[in-house]
Design an enzyme around this catalytic site. Structure first.
Site: not given
Length: 567
Positions: A222-223, A457-458
């Site tokens: 859960g949380g 771009g790498a």
């Protein structure tokens, strides 16, 4: 006439003796005092006082209660051991230096009253909190106790965690949470949720201020799962640790999928698929030993330098094996871990997310006694290309190192970003931008070493000169270009190749020419984008000297509230 010896009778006018009613016989006779006469009360009517407290008595009572609290419930301890788990106190003994733990709020108990809680108020309220040392360095820690309320979190439980978090921030000390909890205590309702909110807020306030380590040793559902997610490092143990927002029963009810606890949120799932777990171990002993090792590599807070060990004179250390580890041919694979080991002191490094996004490596190590963050492409996995998960993994690591003044050494051998419809649709642009943003905003010393390929771009994203690296070194095998020679030739000379009588021969000739002109080792250095072309054997010594040269680097961040990281 006066009657003697019969207190249960009275005299009437006609001298008849009349017995008193039975209820009056039971009432005690209260002496009446005449003027000036003092009549003492009977002995049995004196108030009863407890014996006067003495220090030995109080000490004994205190020691007995403390021993009862520390010993815990035998049945709960047996059950914990039967599940293959240590108790909270046993875990603290494994984690901390002997006799260094100082506990806070040992006597804390919840104040809730609904649903039977008023009759069940155990001490500690299911969490042990305090401070100790690891290799003599101060840390703050809390350990959830599954033997008390299943380690569930209520108002008092949360308040104890809040306290050690506040103390950790105030003293500038690392915070370690040992998670083993059934989640929010349902009987306390919104106060349990409020307690979690207080933990999350403090974690965000502490982010980049002190290192935060979360160790999942049981359920974390859960949380509660957001607490590890907000930490800098997450450790999990196979078979016993599990972490998810909604359990298998809810998943089956909502989606119809049937899945086990381990399949949904076990350590291997988060170590290899989701990337939530930084490190996965087979048992608690090795897990907590690794936490101790990690702490030895981290500064206590963002103002302190990382812990330094004695120099190994690495500035004069030649390692011919580097050239043996990395093939000259750009398409031949090798394991970047071997390069990391050759670069690091004693061949030791602490790898993070070993089984997630394996096409990039992130590790903490020491070079000449200095702690550094190593980032490197991994040619044995997808040829070392960058994709979405790899970009996210490296970006988070770069940001952590920058927050805690850990220099960055980036080892580059990257053919580009992974192409494909799936990658584009899953947001590779956004993920690549995360890594780009992380490097661009980093103010720590930054050293780039280009081993072989650095395409497109790498190349830019892997801490190139254009985005601010302080020093760029390259091997004679480096190839820095928009793309590989064959790809470039196919784009630039598509028509010529289509019209050629022998396209293969023409292609080979054009590739050789393109490589010679645009991808020779000196091309980037001649344009000031590489500071030096080094002998691979000198890699360790060159990096060590660069770290020494940059050790006093100071660069102020721009005046702003904060940047907008492309999450």
């Amino acid at each position: 006439m006066t009657l003697q010896g019969d207190p249960g009778a009275q005299r009437t006018e006609d001298s008849e003796v009349v017995p008193l009613p039975e209820d009056r016989l039971r009432r005690p006779r209260i002496p009446r005092a005449t003027d000036g006469q003092v009549i003492p009360l009977a002995r049995g009517a004196e108030p009863v006082h407890p014996p006067e407290p003495t220090m030995p008595l109080l000490r004994g009572q205190r020691d007995e209660l403390r021993e009862h609290i520390v010993d815990g419930r035998l049945d709960g301890i047996r059950r914990q051991h039967s599940l293959g788990k240590h108790t909270a106190r046993e875990r603290l003994e494994l984690l901390l230096d002997p006799d260094s733990f100082t506990e806070v709020e040992l006597y804390r108990r919840h104040q809730a009253s609904g649903l039977g809680l008023a009759e069940n108020r155990p001490y500690t309220d299911g969490v042990i909190a305090g401070s100790g040392t690891i290799d003599g360095r101060r840390v703050f820690v809390y350990a959830q106790d599954f033997t008390v309320f299943g380690g569930s979190l209520g108002e008092a439980h949360a308040a104890k965690i809040h306290k050690v978090m506040d103390l950790a921030i105030a003293t500038g000390s690392p915070l370690i949470g040992l998670n083993d909890s059934g989640g929010a205590r349902i009987q306390e309702g919104v106060m349990a949720l409020n307690g979690y909110g207080g933990i999350f807020r403090r974690q965000v306030e502490a982010s980049g201020v002190i290192p935060q380590i979360s160790v999942v040793l049981g359920p974390c559902a859960g949380g509660a799962a957001y607490s590890p997610a907000l930490a800098d490092f997450v450790f999990m143990v196979r078979d016993t640790a599990r972490m998810y927002l909604t359990g298998p029963d809810v998943v089956e009810t909502v989606t119809g999928e049937r899945v086990s606890h381990d399949e949904l949120g076990g350590a291997d799932v988060h170590g290899a698929s989701s990337g939530v777990a930084t490190v996965v171990h087979d048992d608690e002993e090795s897990c907590l030993a690794d936490v101790r090792y990690l702490v030895s590599l981290l500064p206590s807070n963002y103002l302190d330098p990382p812990p330094r060990e004695p120099s190994q004179d690495a500035g004069k250390d030649r390692r011919p094996r580097f050239a043996e580890l990395v093939p000259v041919e750009p398409n031949q694979p090798y394991d970047m871990r071997d390069v990391f080991a050759e670069l690091a002191d004693d061949g030791e490094f602490f790898e993070l997310h070993e089984r997630w996004a394996r096409n990039v490596l992130c590790a903490l190590a020491r070079i000449d006694g200095r702690v550094v963050g190593l980032v490197g492409n991994q040619p044995v996995v997808f040829a070392g290309v960058l994709d979405g998960p790899a970009s996210q993994k490296a970006a988070r690591f770069v940001r952590f190192c920058d927050a805690f003044s850990i220099p960055l050494v980036t080892l580059v051998d990257v053919p580009g970003f992974l192409p494909g419809v799936e990658q584009e649709h899953s947001g590779i642009i956004r993920h690549g931008a995360q890594l780009l943003h992380a490097y661009c905003e980093a103010t720590v010393p930054r050293i780039q070493v280009i081993l072989r390929k650095a395409y497109g771009g790498a190349y830019i994203v892997m801490d190139s000169r254009s985005i601010g690296t302080d020093l760029s070194l390259a091997w004679p095998t480096n190839q820095i270009a928009v793309m590989g020679a064959e790809g470039a030739v196919n784009v630039l000379f598509r028509k010529d190749l289509a019209a050629a009588a022998d396209p293969a021969a023409l292609r080979a000739h054009l590739v050789a020419d393109y490589t010679e002109e645009f991808m020779n080792p000196q091309y980037a250095a001649e344009r000031g984008l590489v500071d030096d072309i080094i002998d691979p054997a000198d890699t360790r010594s060159a990096v060590a000297r660069a770290l020494e040269m940059l050790q006093d680097k100071r660069k102020a961040a721009p005046q702003r509230k904060h940047g907008n990281h492309p999450i």
